[in-house]
Design a protein around this motif. Structure first.
Motif, PDB file in Angstrom:
ATOM      1  N   GLY A  18       0.826  -1.210   0.000  1.00 24.23           N
ATOM      2  CA  GLY A  18       0.000   0.000   0.000  1.00 24.23           C
ATOM      3  C   GLY A  18       0.858   1.256   0.000  1.00 24.23           C
ATOM      4  N   THR A  19       1.972   1.183   0.690  1.00 28.07           N
ATOM      5  CA  THR A  19       2.881   2.336   0.682  1.00 28.07           C
ATOM      6  C   THR A  19       3.512   2.516  -0.691  1.00 28.07           C
ATOM      7  N   ARG A  20       3.584   1.435  -1.482  1.00 25.76           N
ATOM      8  CA  ARG A  20       4.087   1.553  -2.859  1.00 25.76           C
ATOM      9  C   ARG A  20       3.108   2.303  -3.741  1.00 25.76           C
ATOM     10  N   ILE A  21       1.853   2.369  -3.337  1.00 26.76           N
ATOM     11  CA  ILE A  21       0.856   3.116  -4.097  1.00 26.76           C
ATOM     12  C   ILE A  21       0.806   4.563  -3.611  1.00 26.76           C
ATOM     13  N   VAL A  22       0.644   4.721  -2.313  1.00 25.81           N
ATOM     14  CA  VAL A  22       0.443   6.052  -1.752  1.00 25.81           C
ATOM     15  C   VAL A  22       1.714   6.900  -1.813  1.00 25.81           C
ATOM     16  N   GLY A  23       2.843   6.326  -1.443  1.00 26.25           N
ATOM     17  CA  GLY A  23       4.095   7.083  -1.383  1.00 26.25           C
ATOM     18  C   GLY A  23       4.502   7.715  -2.703  1.00 26.25           C
ATOM     19  N   PRO A  24       4.632   6.930  -3.782  1.00 27.36           N
ATOM     20  CA  PRO A  24       5.025   7.542  -5.054  1.00 27.36           C
ATOM     21  C   PRO A  24       4.008   8.551  -5.584  1.00 27.36           C
ATOM     22  N   ALA A  25       2.719   8.289  -5.360  1.00 33.99           N
ATOM     23  CA  ALA A  25       1.713   9.243  -5.830  1.00 33.99           C
ATOM     24  C   ALA A  25       1.873  10.582  -5.119  1.00 33.99           C
ATOM     25  N   ILE A  26       2.037  10.535  -3.799  1.00 34.86           N
ATOM     26  CA  ILE A  26       2.242  11.768  -3.037  1.00 34.86           C
ATOM     27  C   ILE A  26       3.553  12.424  -3.442  1.00 34.86           C
ATOM     28  N   ALA A  27       4.594  11.605  -3.587  1.00 38.57           N
ATOM     29  CA  ALA A  27       5.899  12.163  -3.957  1.00 38.57           C
ATOM     30  C   ALA A  27       5.840  12.845  -5.319  1.00 38.57           C
ATOM     31  N   GLY A  28       5.183  12.235  -6.280  1.00 37.58           N
ATOM     32  CA  GLY A  28       5.068  12.849  -7.601  1.00 37.58           C
ATOM     33  C   GLY A  28       4.356  14.181  -7.543  1.00 37.58           C
ATOM     34  N   LEU A  29       3.266  14.239  -6.770  1.00 38.77           N
ATOM     35  CA  LEU A  29       2.539  15.497  -6.630  1.00 38.77           C
ATOM     36  C   LEU A  29       3.383  16.543  -5.906  1.00 38.77           C
ATOM     37  N   LEU A  30       4.095  16.120  -4.850  1.00 44.44           N
ATOM     38  CA  LEU A  30       4.932  17.069  -4.111  1.00 44.44           C
ATOM     39  C   LEU A  30       6.091  17.599  -4.955  1.00 44.44           C
ATOM     40  N   ILE A  31       6.741  16.706  -5.697  1.00 43.21           N
ATOM     41  CA  ILE A  31       7.854  17.147  -6.549  1.00 43.21           C
ATOM     42  C   ILE A  31       7.346  18.175  -7.555  1.00 43.21           C
ATOM     43  N   ALA A  32       6.193  17.867  -8.159  1.00 44.24           N
ATOM     44  CA  ALA A  32       5.632  18.802  -9.140  1.00 44.24           C
ATOM     45  C   ALA A  32       5.166  20.095  -8.471  1.00 44.24           C
ATOM     46  N   GLY A  33       4.670  20.003  -7.230  1.00 46.98           N
ATOM     47  CA  GLY A  33       4.097  21.171  -6.564  1.00 46.98           C
ATOM     48  C   GLY A  33       5.084  22.054  -5.825  1.00 46.98           C
ATOM     49  N   VAL A  34       5.977  21.448  -5.038  1.00 49.08           N
ATOM     50  CA  VAL A  34       6.869  22.264  -4.193  1.00 49.08           C
ATOM     51  C   VAL A  34       8.336  22.109  -4.538  1.00 49.08           C
ATOM     52  N   GLY A  35       8.674  21.158  -5.386  1.00 48.43           N
ATOM     53  CA  GLY A  35      10.065  20.976  -5.784  1.00 48.43           C
ATOM     54  C   GLY A  35      10.753  19.887  -4.972  1.00 48.43           C
ATOM     55  N   LEU A  36      11.877  19.456  -5.496  1.00 47.52           N
ATOM     56  CA  LEU A  36      12.611  18.331  -4.916  1.00 47.52           C
ATOM     57  C   LEU A  36      13.197  18.655  -3.546  1.00 47.52           C
ATOM     58  N   ASP A  37      13.689  19.873  -3.358  1.00 49.61           N
ATOM     59  CA  ASP A  37      14.293  20.235  -2.065  1.00 49.61           C
ATOM     60  C   ASP A  37      13.319  20.024  -0.920  1.00 49.61           C
ATOM     61  N   TRP A  38      12.106  20.523  -1.082  1.00 49.88           N
ATOM     62  CA  TRP A  38      11.123  20.416  -0.010  1.00 49.88           C
ATOM     63  C   TRP A  38      10.712  18.975   0.254  1.00 49.88           C
ATOM     64  N   CYS A  39      10.774  18.138  -0.753  1.00 50.19           N
ATOM     65  CA  CYS A  39      10.452  16.720  -0.544  1.00 50.19           C
ATOM     66  C   CYS A  39      11.427  16.088   0.445  1.00 50.19           C
ATOM     67  N   PHE A  40      12.705  16.455   0.343  1.00 47.73           N
ATOM     68  CA  PHE A  40      13.686  15.931   1.290  1.00 47.73           C
ATOM     69  C   PHE A  40      13.417  16.455   2.698  1.00 47.73           C
ATOM     70  N   TYR A  41      13.039  17.715   2.817  1.00 51.48           N
ATOM     71  CA  TYR A  41      12.722  18.276   4.142  1.00 51.48           C
ATOM     72  C   TYR A  41      11.509  17.575   4.747  1.00 51.48           C
ATOM     73  N   ILE A  42      10.492  17.360   3.935  1.00 53.10           N
ATOM     74  CA  ILE A  42       9.282  16.693   4.421  1.00 53.10           C
ATOM     75  C   ILE A  42       9.590  15.253   4.825  1.00 53.10           C
ATOM     76  N   ASN A  43      10.412  14.579   4.030  1.00 54.32           N
ATOM     77  CA  ASN A  43      10.801  13.211   4.357  1.00 54.32           C
ATOM     78  C   ASN A  43      11.561  13.169   5.684  1.00 54.32           C
ATOM     79  N   ALA A  44      12.483  14.096   5.879  1.00 58.34           N
ATOM     80  CA  ALA A  44      13.228  14.142   7.140  1.00 58.34           C
ATOM     81  C   ALA A  44      12.286  14.388   8.306  1.00 58.34           C
ATOM     82  N   LEU A  45      11.319  15.262   8.125  1.00 55.32           N
ATOM     83  CA  LEU A  45      10.355  15.557   9.184  1.00 55.32           C
ATOM     84  C   LEU A  45       9.504  14.330   9.514  1.00 55.32           C
ATOM     85  N   SER A  46       9.237  13.487   8.521  1.00 56.76           N
ATOM     86  CA  SER A  46       8.410  12.304   8.759  1.00 56.76           C
ATOM     87  C   SER A  46       9.075  11.317   9.718  1.00 56.76           C
ATOM     88  N   TYR A  47      10.390  11.387   9.848  1.00 56.17           N
ATOM     89  CA  TYR A  47      11.100  10.477  10.748  1.00 56.17           C
ATOM     90  C   TYR A  47      10.971  10.893  12.213  1.00 56.17           C
TER      91      TYR A  47
END
Length: 176
Positions: A18-47
């Motif tokens: 299920g995470t293989r479905i939700v994760g890439p979909a969210i990541a694709g939208l985030l990369i397109a919406g806020v850029g790659l840098d912010w995706c790394f920040y959000i990922n770090a915050l998730s930990y």
């Protein structure tokens, strides 16, 4: 208990896939919406939630497990490996399933390498397209997990049918 193992493994696989479905979909939208840098920040915050959970664990309340009586030396590991290989050789269904798994894993599980090229060059897409293509890969896995959890047992026919479907899909991908 033993009778719940198949359901537990299927449900665990369902959550994992299920995470293989939700994760890439969210990541694709985030990369397109806020850029790659912010995706790394959000990922770090998730930990942070995981670290907080680990820090809140109370070791004194954890239940001890019995240690297995297996020896952990090279000789015993080699003996166990040989015993396992003998079992596989003697069981036709296990042998066929392992051979099919080996072939499929070797020639068809390279899609994470191919999907970015497919998204960009063939479909003319972007990170969002890539995210949704990666998410699509988990849908069949989740459906299979749910079917197994609700009683559908994999048969040799289903294993061979699945391997054939993967082969046909890879040929279609190559032709695209």
């Amino acid at each position: 208990g033993r009778r719940d193992i198949v359901n537990a493994v299927a449900l665990n696989s369902g959550v994992f896939n299920g995470t293989r479905i939700v994760g890439p979909a969210i990541a694709g939208l985030l990369i397109a919406g806020v850029g790659l840098d912010w995706c790394f920040y959000i990922n770090a915050l998730s930990y942070v939630a995981v670290v907080v959970g680990l820090l809140r664990m109370r070791p004194a309340e954890l239940l001890p497990t019995e240690r297995s009586g297996l020896q952990r030396n090279w000789r015993s590991v080699a003996d166990q490996l040989v015993e396992g290989l003998r079992y596989v050789r003697g069981s036709g269904q296990v042998l066929v399933a392992l051979v099919v798994l080996g072939v499929v894993a070797t020639v068809a599980l390279n899609t994470p390498v191919l999907i970015p090229v497919l998204a960009r060059d063939v479909l003319g897409g972007n990170a969002e397209t890539f995210g949704f293509l990666m998410a699509a890969g988990g849908i069949g896995s989740v459906l299979s997990s749910v079917l197994i959890a609700f009683g559908q047992r994999p048969t040799m026919r289903l294993v061979l049918l699945g391997a054939t479907a993967v082969g046909v899909a890879m040929i279609g991908l190559g032709l695209s």
